[in-house]
Design an enzyme around this catalytic site. Structure first.
Site, mmCIF file in Angstrom:
data_model
loop_
_atom_site.group_PDB
_atom_site.id
_atom_site.type_symbol
_atom_site.label_atom_id
_atom_site.label_comp_id
_atom_site.label_asym_id
_atom_site.label_seq_id
_atom_site.Cartn_x
_atom_site.Cartn_y
_atom_site.Cartn_z
ATOM 1 N N GLN A 181 34.829 24.847 54.354
ATOM 2 C CA GLN A 181 34.585 25.105 52.941
ATOM 3 C C GLN A 181 33.104 25.213 52.640
ATOM 4 O OE1 GLN A 181 35.216 20.970 50.739
ATOM 5 N NE2 GLN A 181 36.819 21.298 52.287
ATOM 6 N N HIS B 150 30.471 25.288 48.823
ATOM 7 C CA HIS B 150 30.456 25.034 47.388
ATOM 8 C C HIS B 150 29.400 25.909 46.715
ATOM 9 C CE1 HIS B 150 32.977 21.749 48.528
ATOM 10 N NE2 HIS B 150 32.002 21.150 49.178
ATOM 11 N N GLU C 211 26.703 17.668 48.686
ATOM 12 C CA GLU C 211 27.292 16.398 49.120
ATOM 13 C C GLU C 211 26.602 15.879 50.369
ATOM 14 O OE1 GLU C 211 31.227 17.680 51.636
ATOM 15 O OE2 GLU C 211 31.298 18.079 49.473
ATOM 16 N N HIS D 261 31.073 23.813 55.927
ATOM 17 C CA HIS D 261 31.217 22.527 56.590
ATOM 18 C C HIS D 261 32.695 22.170 56.695
ATOM 19 C CE1 HIS D 261 30.784 21.795 52.274
ATOM 20 N NE2 HIS D 261 31.483 20.694 52.421
ATOM 21 N N ARG E 201 37.206 27.957 50.221
ATOM 22 C CA ARG E 201 37.650 27.646 51.579
ATOM 23 C C ARG E 201 37.474 28.839 52.508
ATOM 24 N NH1 ARG E 201 40.812 24.689 48.110
ATOM 25 N NH2 ARG E 201 40.783 22.446 48.577
#
Length: 394
Positions: A83, A85, A120, A255, A274
């Site tokens: 995925q 972001h 993240e 990642h 994804r």
């Protein structure tokens, strides 16, 4: 203001059966336990310990603002989906576009469930934590392809990566993998991985330098048979963290965590694009639009000593910063810039606001406390380990 919080593990299929239970000191249920969320994100807000009240409702009642971050325990028993972001600007535009189109926010093909980005960081708690993160340098990937043998599918991938413009070659390889790779192509790759990782590996010329990559890719092929995301995984860096080491996944970076237990901290968002190894919706054009296809090393975060008993992991975003505190019996004081969450991961930790006379909250592993109400600092005592999440400096 201290609010003790807790939550139930989320039973995603990729979760590990033992990691979270072992940390909490309880008997495993036998079912996968993937994540515990600590925060007020509406997708699964924490509960005020001992009650059914949601943390988001408790904060609203107390006049507290929503948290800019979400803290998690993450336990991977098999690969998460590949995925990436979006950036903040991409999230704002994508959310507005899907709202205008009337796509339900809980629809399986919804991409932008909010208007926020989702950088993240994850810090390993297990002795070993494996992850695929970012695009491996192209020359190394071509070496891996050569080690796997000259099947037509791998030769096609190698030809695309031979482009003089490395990023353009990676984008072409990703587009071929997700748009054009057939079931037969995936079967070819799976067979090549099996041969390279088997007892006759030397006979087929497998490069020993890629033994770990081949092991991880074989596991992914077994868990997701026929999934063309296996070719995407083939392009990615494999990183093995030891306890206390950390990775950062900024906007656009592909990642997929593979195995291990960690503390994860992210911006408060649920926006995921994804790229394979999943039964869920994959929007190839949108993924290719937002993905960072720049080859390079995985973005490892080096902790910085921030006291006699603390190290800080700061990826340089305004949403969050994470501090790991080792307690050996003497109190440790920490400054706060705003609301925070403290999660215990080992031992028994007492947390109190720094002002004298305040009551303390005692935490066992897997328990957490929200600190707000204008508190400028906390004092932690006991013996064990805790993670302090708060807004970053940007």
């Amino acid at each position: 203001m201290l609010i003790p919080i807790s939550n139930a593990p989320r039973p995603y299929s990729w979760g590990h059966t033992d990691f979270i239970a072992d940390l909490e000191g309880r008997t495993p249920t036998g079912d996968p336990e993937a994540e515990i969320w600590y925060g007020d994100h509406p997708g699964d807000p924490s509960r005020v310990t001992g009650t059914d009240e949601r943390l988001d409702a408790a904060l609203a009642r107390a006049g507290e603002r929503p948290l800019p971050f979400l803290l998690k325990l993450l336990a991977a028993g098999s690969s998460l989906s590949i995925q990436a972001h979006p950036t903040k600007a991409e999230a704002v535009a994508g959310f507005a576009r899907e709202e205008a189109a009337g796509v339900p926010r809980d629809a399986s093909d919804r991409l932008y469930r909010d208007d926020n980005h989702k950088p993240e960081i994850i810090v390993a708690l297990s002795d070993e934590f494996r992850a695929l993160v970012g695009i491996r340098p192209v020359a190394e990937t071509r070496r891996l392809l050569a080690a796997l043998g000259g099947t037509p599918a791998l030769a096609r991938l190698d030809a695309l990566l031979a482009d003089d413009d490395a990023e353009r070659g990676v984008r072409a390889a990703l587009a071929w993998a997700l748009n054009d790779a057939t079931g037969d192509d995936v079967a070819e790759l799976t067979a090549a991985l099996d041969a390279a990782g088997g007892a006759d590996a030397a006979a087929v010329g497998a490069d020993a330098a890629f033994a770990d990559e081949i092991t991880v890719l074989r596991a992914a092929a077994s868990d997701f048979p026929g999934d063309a995301g296996l070719f995407v995984a083939l392009l990615m860096n494999l990183v093995t963290l030891t306890r206390g080491e950390a990775l950062f996944a900024p906007a656009g970076v592909l990642h997929a965590y593979q195995s291990g237990l960690g503390v994860e901290l992210m911006a408060a968002s649920d926006n995921v694009l994804r790229g394979g190894l999943t039964p869920k919706h994959v929007d190839v054009p949108e993924l290719l639009r937002i993905v960072d296809a720049t080859p390079g090393r995985a973005p490892v975060v080096e902790p910085v000593v921030s006291g006699d008993h603390a190290v800080t992991y700061d990826p340089g975003v305004e949403d969050f910063v994470l501090t790991r505190v080792e307690l050996t019996g003497s109190p440790v004081s920490a400054d706060l810039r705003g609301p925070a969450i403290i999660l215990a991961t080992r031992g028994e930790i007492a947390v109190a606001e720094r002002e004298p006379g305040r009551d303390a909250v005692v935490l066992a592993p897997g328990q957490a406390v929200y600190v707000g109400g204008g508190a400028t600092g906390v004092e932690m005592s006991g013996t064990g380990e805790a993670f302090l999440a708060q807004a970053g400096l940007g």
